[in-house]
Motif scaffolding. Structure first.
Motif, PDB file in Angstrom:
ATOM      1  N   THR A   1       6.747  -2.905  10.878  1.00  0.00           N
ATOM      2  CA  THR A   1       7.182  -4.353  10.282  1.00  0.00           C
ATOM      3  C   THR A   1       8.510  -4.282   9.830  1.00  0.00           C
ATOM      4  OG1 THR A   1       5.996  -4.080   8.416  1.00  0.00           O
ATOM      5  CG2 THR A   1       4.747  -5.099   9.743  1.00  0.00           C
ATOM      6  N   PRO A   2       9.078  -5.471   9.701  1.00  0.00           N
ATOM      7  CA  PRO A   2      10.233  -5.618   8.978  1.00  0.00           C
ATOM      8  C   PRO A   2      10.210  -4.952   7.341  1.00  0.00           C
ATOM      9  CG  PRO A   2      10.016  -7.653  10.023  1.00  0.00           C
ATOM     10  CD  PRO A   2       8.769  -6.778  10.356  1.00  0.00           C
ATOM     11  N   PRO A   3      10.972  -4.490   6.836  1.00  0.00           N
ATOM     12  CA  PRO A   3      11.048  -3.873   5.403  1.00  0.00           C
ATOM     13  C   PRO A   3      10.455  -4.789   4.338  1.00  0.00           C
ATOM     14  CG  PRO A   3      13.380  -4.251   5.791  1.00  0.00           C
ATOM     15  CD  PRO A   3      12.549  -4.301   7.187  1.00  0.00           C
ATOM     16  N   ALA A   4      10.872  -6.074   4.465  1.00  0.00           N
ATOM     17  CA  ALA A   4      10.370  -6.854   3.228  1.00  0.00           C
ATOM     18  C   ALA A   4       8.714  -6.724   3.549  1.00  0.00           C
ATOM     19  CB  ALA A   4      11.068  -8.192   3.327  1.00  0.00           C
ATOM     20  N   GLY A   5       7.976  -6.921   2.561  1.00  0.00           N
ATOM     21  CA  GLY A   5       6.527  -6.947   2.724  1.00  0.00           C
ATOM     22  C   GLY A   5       5.895  -5.499   2.922  1.00  0.00           C
ATOM     23  N   ARG A   6       6.609  -4.502   3.072  1.00  0.00           N
ATOM     24  CA  ARG A   6       6.291  -3.233   3.860  1.00  0.00           C
ATOM     25  C   ARG A   6       5.405  -2.648   2.585  1.00  0.00           C
ATOM     26  NH1 ARG A   6      10.376   0.131   7.050  1.00  0.00           N
ATOM     27  NH2 ARG A   6      10.159  -1.760   8.592  1.00  0.00           N
ATOM     28  N   HIS A   7       6.102  -2.671   1.450  1.00  0.00           N
ATOM     29  CA  HIS A   7       5.320  -2.137   0.568  1.00  0.00           C
ATOM     30  C   HIS A   7       3.953  -2.546   0.330  1.00  0.00           C
ATOM     31  CE1 HIS A   7       4.226  -2.179  -3.996  1.00  0.00           C
ATOM     32  NE2 HIS A   7       4.638  -0.953  -3.864  1.00  0.00           N
ATOM     33  N   ALA A   8       3.752  -3.608   0.159  1.00  0.00           N
ATOM     34  CA  ALA A   8       2.139  -4.155   0.160  1.00  0.00           C
ATOM     35  C   ALA A   8       1.371  -3.643   1.216  1.00  0.00           C
ATOM     36  CB  ALA A   8       2.119  -5.567  -0.079  1.00  0.00           C
ATOM     37  N   LEU A   9       1.859  -3.690   2.546  1.00  0.00           N
ATOM     38  CA  LEU A   9       1.053  -3.380   3.509  1.00  0.00           C
ATOM     39  C   LEU A   9       0.732  -1.467   3.433  1.00  0.00           C
ATOM     40  CD1 LEU A   9       3.053  -4.767   6.511  1.00  0.00           C
ATOM     41  CD2 LEU A   9       0.906  -5.632   5.417  1.00  0.00           C
ATOM     42  N   ALA A  10       1.960  -1.020   2.974  1.00  0.00           N
ATOM     43  CA  ALA A  10       1.607   0.466   3.000  1.00  0.00           C
ATOM     44  C   ALA A  10       0.479   0.735   1.652  1.00  0.00           C
ATOM     45  CB  ALA A  10       3.038   1.036   2.670  1.00  0.00           C
ATOM     46  N   LEU A  11       0.721  -0.055   0.612  1.00  0.00           N
ATOM     47  CA  LEU A  11      -0.239   0.202  -0.381  1.00  0.00           C
ATOM     48  C   LEU A  11      -1.700   0.018  -0.028  1.00  0.00           C
ATOM     49  CD1 LEU A  11      -0.286   1.028  -3.296  1.00  0.00           C
ATOM     50  CD2 LEU A  11      -0.039  -1.113  -3.917  1.00  0.00           C
ATOM     51  N   THR A  12      -1.872  -1.073   0.698  1.00  0.00           N
ATOM     52  CA  THR A  12      -3.240  -1.432   1.227  1.00  0.00           C
ATOM     53  C   THR A  12      -3.764  -0.099   2.002  1.00  0.00           C
ATOM     54  OG1 THR A  12      -2.865  -3.749   1.436  1.00  0.00           O
ATOM     55  CG2 THR A  12      -4.598  -2.822   2.642  1.00  0.00           C
ATOM     56  N   ALA A  13      -2.914   0.458   2.749  1.00  0.00           N
ATOM     57  CA  ALA A  13      -3.386   1.472   3.685  1.00  0.00           C
ATOM     58  C   ALA A  13      -3.746   2.845   2.752  1.00  0.00           C
ATOM     59  CB  ALA A  13      -2.167   1.998   4.811  1.00  0.00           C
ATOM     60  N   ILE A  14      -2.878   2.994   1.998  1.00  0.00           N
ATOM     61  CA  ILE A  14      -2.841   4.112   0.965  1.00  0.00           C
ATOM     62  C   ILE A  14      -4.375   4.085   0.165  1.00  0.00           C
ATOM     63  CG2 ILE A  14      -2.049   5.526  -0.902  1.00  0.00           C
ATOM     64  CD1 ILE A  14       0.824   4.904   0.241  1.00  0.00           C
ATOM     65  N   GLU A  15      -4.424   3.020  -0.435  1.00  0.00           N
ATOM     66  CA  GLU A  15      -5.496   2.735  -1.033  1.00  0.00           C
ATOM     67  C   GLU A  15      -6.933   2.855  -0.538  1.00  0.00           C
ATOM     68  OE1 GLU A  15      -4.914  -0.689  -3.616  1.00  0.00           O
ATOM     69  OE2 GLU A  15      -3.521   0.163  -5.023  1.00  0.00           O
ATOM     70  N   ALA A  16      -6.830   2.566   0.834  1.00  0.00           N
ATOM     71  CA  ALA A  16      -7.920   2.919   1.569  1.00  0.00           C
ATOM     72  C   ALA A  16      -8.100   4.337   2.243  1.00  0.00           C
ATOM     73  CB  ALA A  16      -7.910   1.925   2.950  1.00  0.00           C
ATOM     74  N   GLY A  17      -7.068   5.223   1.669  1.00  0.00           N
ATOM     75  CA  GLY A  17      -7.453   6.575   1.897  1.00  0.00           C
ATOM     76  C   GLY A  17      -6.701   7.145   3.326  1.00  0.00           C
ATOM     77  N   LEU A  18      -5.595   6.113   3.906  1.00  0.00           N
ATOM     78  CA  LEU A  18      -5.289   6.397   5.230  1.00  0.00           C
ATOM     79  C   LEU A  18      -3.790   6.939   4.714  1.00  0.00           C
ATOM     80  CD1 LEU A  18      -6.170   3.058   6.804  1.00  0.00           C
ATOM     81  CD2 LEU A  18      -7.629   5.173   6.884  1.00  0.00           C
ATOM     82  N   HIS A  19      -3.560   7.855   5.788  1.00  0.00           N
ATOM     83  CA  HIS A  19      -2.007   8.404   5.867  1.00  0.00           C
ATOM     84  C   HIS A  19      -1.296   7.264   6.254  1.00  0.00           C
ATOM     85  CE1 HIS A  19      -4.070  12.246   5.135  1.00  0.00           C
ATOM     86  NE2 HIS A  19      -4.768  11.999   6.330  1.00  0.00           N
ATOM     87  N   VAL A  20       0.134   7.302   6.033  1.00  0.00           N
ATOM     88  CA  VAL A  20       1.070   6.319   6.388  1.00  0.00           C
ATOM     89  C   VAL A  20       2.496   6.747   6.870  1.00  0.00           C
ATOM     90  CG1 VAL A  20       2.161   4.376   5.364  1.00  0.00           C
ATOM     91  CG2 VAL A  20      -0.016   4.621   4.644  1.00  0.00           C
ATOM     92  N   MET A  21       2.793   6.180   7.745  1.00  0.00           N
ATOM     93  CA  MET A  21       4.082   6.527   8.553  1.00  0.00           C
ATOM     94  C   MET A  21       4.806   5.209   8.279  1.00  0.00           C
ATOM     95  SD  MET A  21       5.136   8.020  12.149  1.00  0.00           S
ATOM     96  CE  MET A  21       6.526   7.714  12.885  1.00  0.00           C
ATOM     97  N   LEU A  22       6.140   5.072   7.897  1.00  0.00           N
ATOM     98  CA  LEU A  22       6.831   4.014   7.591  1.00  0.00           C
ATOM     99  C   LEU A  22       8.097   4.134   8.347  1.00  0.00           C
ATOM    100  CD1 LEU A  22       7.267   4.327   3.795  1.00  0.00           C
ATOM    101  CD2 LEU A  22       5.634   2.583   4.744  1.00  0.00           C
TER     102      LEU A  22
END
Length: 306
Positions: A66-87
């Motif tokens: 996604t575009p960088p704006a808003g990406r923090h919230a998306l990544a945090l949602t995935a991390i808190e679900a126990g998922l690995h994240v690539m940005l």
């Protein structure tokens, strides 16, 4: 070993052109689901929102395009679900957002990978190796492209948090911070911001690498031949990188042939990081852009219409 079940978030141009082919070519990943308001992948379960995808699909990891704006919230949602994240690059719109994601990933024990795809261009690693024992005397960065050609209709890119010309320009800074032997320091900057827009359409940066001056020129209004090049003057001659780091020419040598393996290399790296549950987040390119925004002379220019 079973492939990593991957969710891809944001099915836009970069996902279609780069991420999907790289995922398909890597046996270590299986594209299990997508989340996007505007696109889908045939034969893959599709969701409108990342939370819905995570709640229903069985996933191990997320790749955010996604575009960088808003990406923090998306990544945090995935991390808190126990998922690995690539940005995708840039990893977020502020340094504090990236630092918060690093802390969250450490707490959750998952991988966080902030990618800089231009560092995987064919000429970058050999350029870095060649420069290790050289004295750098001057550096010239030219990153000039046509916004209408490469970012058609992407209004967000000139908005708040869109980075403007630094959306591609940060690729140059990611290469320079990787290959040069000393930390880059921003000394001055100018930014040309179209009337009614928030982010620059052109910019210049004056930096230092040790005692050497590093001059960067970034332009989103380049017509004709596009220019993504870096020249490094040293005590042993001038090193030249062209085509965004794909082409390398060392003093006295012929230009080395390019390849197009940036994103396959990124996904190979992501797989290795997941296997070791490691974090790979280099904030230096984003720090340079943040410094430029802090000290730049801002000049208002004519309105820009896509």
């Amino acid at each position: 070993m079973q492939p990593v079940r991957l969710g891809l978030v944001g099915i836009g141009k970069i996902a279609v052109d780069q991420h999907l082919p790289a995922i398909a070519a890597n046996a270590g990943f299986r594209l299990a689901a997508t989340a996007s308001r505007h696109g889908q992948v045939e034969g893959v379960d599709a969701y409108a929102h990342i939370a819905d995808m995570i709640a229903v699909a069985r996933l191990d990891a997320i790749s955010l395009c996604t575009p960088p704006a808003g990406r923090h919230a998306l990544a945090l949602t995935a991390i808190e679900a126990g998922l690995h994240v690539m940005l995708e690059k840039p990893p977020a719109v502020t340094l504090s957002q990236v630092e918060a994601l690093v802390g969250a990933a450490r707490t959750a024990g998952v991988t966080l990978f902030a990618t800089w795809h231009s560092r995987e261009a064919a000429g970058v690693a050999p350029a870095r190796a060649w420069l290790l024992d050289k004295r750098v005397e001057a550096v010239r960065i030219h990153w000039r492209e046509d916004i209408r050609r490469w970012h058609p209709g992407q209004e967000w890119i000139l908005g708040p948090g869109g980075f403007g010309v630094f959306d591609p320009g940060i690729n140059a800074l990611s290469i320079a911070s990787e290959i040069l032997p000393h930390q880059l320091v921003v000394e001055s900057a100018t930014m040309d911001v179209p009337q009614g827009r928030a982010s620059p359409i052109a910019a210049t940066l004056t930096m230092r690498c040790g005692l050497a001056e590093v001059r960067g020129e970034f332009d989103f209004l380049q017509t004709g031949p596009q220019d993504w090049s870096i020249e490094v003057d040293t005590d042993a001659g001038t090193l030249r990188l062209g085509m965004g780091g794909a082409l390398l020419q060392l003093p006295g040598e012929a230009e080395r042939p390019a390849d197009d393996q940036e994103y396959p290399r990124l996904y190979e790296r992501f797989a290795n990081l997941i296997a070791r549950r490691e974090i790979d987040v280099d904030m230096r390119p984003l720090q340079l852009v943040a410094d430029a925004f802090l000290i730049a002379e801002r000049r208002v220019t004519d309105p820009f219409i896509f």
